[in-house]
Design a protein around this motif. Sequence first.
Motif, PDB file in Angstrom:
ATOM      1  N   SER A 144     126.789 -68.455 -53.726  1.00 40.14           N
ATOM      2  CA  SER A 144     127.548 -68.195 -54.950  1.00 40.14           C
ATOM      3  C   SER A 144     127.467 -66.699 -55.247  1.00 40.14           C
ATOM      4  O   SER A 144     126.822 -66.266 -56.203  1.00 40.14           O
ATOM      5  CB  SER A 144     126.981 -69.021 -56.105  1.00 40.14           C
ATOM      6  OG  SER A 144     127.110 -70.402 -55.855  1.00 40.14           O
ATOM      7  N   GLU A 146     129.508 -64.741 -56.466  1.00 39.50           N
ATOM      8  CA  GLU A 146     130.070 -64.342 -57.749  1.00 39.50           C
ATOM      9  C   GLU A 146     129.002 -64.322 -58.849  1.00 39.50           C
ATOM     10  O   GLU A 146     129.097 -63.544 -59.794  1.00 39.50           O
ATOM     11  CB  GLU A 146     131.229 -65.264 -58.137  1.00 39.50           C
ATOM     12  CG  GLU A 146     130.869 -66.677 -58.540  1.00 39.50           C
ATOM     13  CD  GLU A 146     130.577 -67.624 -57.384  1.00 39.50           C
ATOM     14  OE1 GLU A 146     130.297 -68.804 -57.650  1.00 39.50           O
ATOM     15  OE2 GLU A 146     130.634 -67.178 -56.214  1.00 39.50           O
ATOM     16  N   SER A 149     127.007 -61.154 -58.478  1.00 39.05           N
ATOM     17  CA  SER A 149     127.925 -60.069 -58.823  1.00 39.05           C
ATOM     18  C   SER A 149     128.132 -59.982 -60.335  1.00 39.05           C
ATOM     19  O   SER A 149     128.306 -58.889 -60.879  1.00 39.05           O
ATOM     20  CB  SER A 149     129.266 -60.271 -58.118  1.00 39.05           C
ATOM     21  OG  SER A 149     129.113 -60.171 -56.717  1.00 39.05           O
ATOM     22  N   TYR A 150     128.117 -61.129 -61.006  1.00 40.19           N
ATOM     23  CA  TYR A 150     128.203 -61.127 -62.471  1.00 40.19           C
ATOM     24  C   TYR A 150     127.028 -60.339 -63.052  1.00 40.19           C
ATOM     25  O   TYR A 150     127.204 -59.504 -63.950  1.00 40.19           O
ATOM     26  CB  TYR A 150     128.202 -62.562 -62.990  1.00 40.19           C
ATOM     27  CG  TYR A 150     128.392 -62.681 -64.493  1.00 40.19           C
ATOM     28  CD1 TYR A 150     129.633 -62.989 -65.034  1.00 40.19           C
ATOM     29  CD2 TYR A 150     127.321 -62.485 -65.375  1.00 40.19           C
ATOM     30  CE1 TYR A 150     129.817 -63.099 -66.410  1.00 40.19           C
ATOM     31  CE2 TYR A 150     127.500 -62.591 -66.742  1.00 40.19           C
ATOM     32  CZ  TYR A 150     128.744 -62.897 -67.262  1.00 40.19           C
ATOM     33  OH  TYR A 150     128.915 -62.999 -68.616  1.00 40.19           O
ATOM     34  N   LYS A 178     135.491 -62.925 -54.496  1.00 42.51           N
ATOM     35  CA  LYS A 178     134.434 -63.547 -55.297  1.00 42.51           C
ATOM     36  C   LYS A 178     133.507 -62.481 -55.877  1.00 42.51           C
ATOM     37  O   LYS A 178     133.116 -62.547 -57.051  1.00 42.51           O
ATOM     38  CB  LYS A 178     133.626 -64.522 -54.439  1.00 42.51           C
ATOM     39  CG  LYS A 178     134.365 -65.780 -54.030  1.00 42.51           C
ATOM     40  CD  LYS A 178     133.544 -66.611 -53.049  1.00 42.51           C
ATOM     41  CE  LYS A 178     132.294 -67.178 -53.683  1.00 42.51           C
ATOM     42  NZ  LYS A 178     131.508 -67.985 -52.717  1.00 42.51           N
ATOM     43  N   ALA A 181     135.480 -60.570 -58.609  1.00 42.06           N
ATOM     44  CA  ALA A 181     135.735 -61.370 -59.810  1.00 42.06           C
ATOM     45  C   ALA A 181     134.481 -61.505 -60.664  1.00 42.06           C
ATOM     46  O   ALA A 181     134.524 -61.354 -61.890  1.00 42.06           O
ATOM     47  CB  ALA A 181     136.259 -62.747 -59.417  1.00 42.06           C
ATOM     48  N   GLY A 182     133.359 -61.814 -60.018  1.00 44.18           N
ATOM     49  CA  GLY A 182     132.123 -61.958 -60.759  1.00 44.18           C
ATOM     50  C   GLY A 182     131.700 -60.657 -61.419  1.00 44.18           C
ATOM     51  O   GLY A 182     131.272 -60.636 -62.583  1.00 44.18           O
ATOM     52  N   THR A 346     135.701 -67.039 -59.471  1.00 49.17           N
ATOM     53  CA  THR A 346     135.613 -66.708 -58.045  1.00 49.17           C
ATOM     54  C   THR A 346     136.843 -65.982 -57.540  1.00 49.17           C
ATOM     55  O   THR A 346     136.939 -65.627 -56.378  1.00 49.17           O
ATOM     56  CB  THR A 346     135.421 -67.978 -57.210  1.00 49.17           C
ATOM     57  OG1 THR A 346     136.501 -68.888 -57.463  1.00 49.17           O
ATOM     58  CG2 THR A 346     134.106 -68.670 -57.551  1.00 49.17           C
ATOM     59  N   SER A 347     137.794 -65.758 -58.421  1.00 43.63           N
ATOM     60  CA  SER A 347     139.003 -65.023 -58.020  1.00 43.63           C
ATOM     61  C   SER A 347     139.631 -64.420 -59.262  1.00 43.63           C
ATOM     62  O   SER A 347     139.282 -64.774 -60.394  1.00 43.63           O
ATOM     63  CB  SER A 347     140.012 -65.937 -57.329  1.00 43.63           C
ATOM     64  OG  SER A 347     140.458 -66.950 -58.199  1.00 43.63           O
TER      65      SER A 347
END
Length: 347
Positions: A144, A146, A149-150, A178, A181-182, A346-347
């Motif tokens: 995961s 994303e 990355s968040y 992904k 986006a995150g 995710t996008s």
Amino acid sequence: MRRVSRITVAGVATAALALTASACGSSSSSSSNDSKDLGLALAYDVGGKGDQSFNDAATAGLDKADKEFGYKSTAVEPQDGESDADKVQRLETLAKQGYNPVIGVGYAYAPAVKEAAQKYPKTTFGIVDDEQTKADNVADLVFSEEQASYLAGVAAAKATKSNVVGFVGGVDVPLIHKFAAGYKQGVEDTKKGVQVKVQYLTQTAAEGGFSSPDKGESAAEGQIDDGADVVYAAAGLSGQGVIKAASANKIWAIGVDSDQYKQDALKAYKDSILTSAMKNVEGAVYELAKSVHDGKPETGVVRGSLSNGGVSVSQSNPTFADNTAIQDAIKKAEAAIKDGSIKVKTS
């Protein structure tokens, strides 16, 4: 194409399909199907060993398995301009020699893993970053990304002073979307009004998006010229160029996949690496090897997330680890992702 010299890269195998050279460990080109405990085999993605990122994380998993189980594993470099048929031949040769599991490091191996797994049903195959390959002897090692990355986005939003941050993706494909986006969601949820600049280096991996530090450096320089004071790279070997540009301009870089603050090849730039959005490729490779060693091979989708420790952000840089505002925001976001109150795109 990989025309640039890698930092601390072992020599590329000149006859990879015959496996006459190995990128790490001790290889054997004459082993038969009857060999036992020969070890696992990695088929590297573009960028190869020495990318200080994705492929090196897989190598660390191989090294751990070798040390624990007494294996003599092997790892093979990709070749410029190779076809799916080349990848199939590489994986089949590894399986025939007696390596088990055989792992394709990167989504580009998905067609080859599917074909080779059908031909060698007694060998366990792994594919990193693809979950479309369905077979009784295939483990889809996915993450995961994303979510990590968040958290990188949260850190960027807290660290920026210019209210402009950047993202450099290696290749314009769903996997890298992904990461973007995150990251963007994490920035926007943390600090309103921060501009996120997103750039992809190439449309295909064959064009060097994951293997060209010069492309990464140029992209980062452009974003810095536009005001970015934090740049996150999800670009494999190309990310080294992003980190170099960040250091030269005295802004923050955020690394990816491995803890890039601790990478020897990047130590000249480490003070500019705020954190890294990591995914535990090392652990995924090791656990697959262990499952085969224990006689209970993993199969199906094996996903790493924040909840199981498969993704995370690194704490190696004291400036990051000791920043109470950043750490409080990271912990709050992580808890919300785990309990489902934040759903990361995710996008």
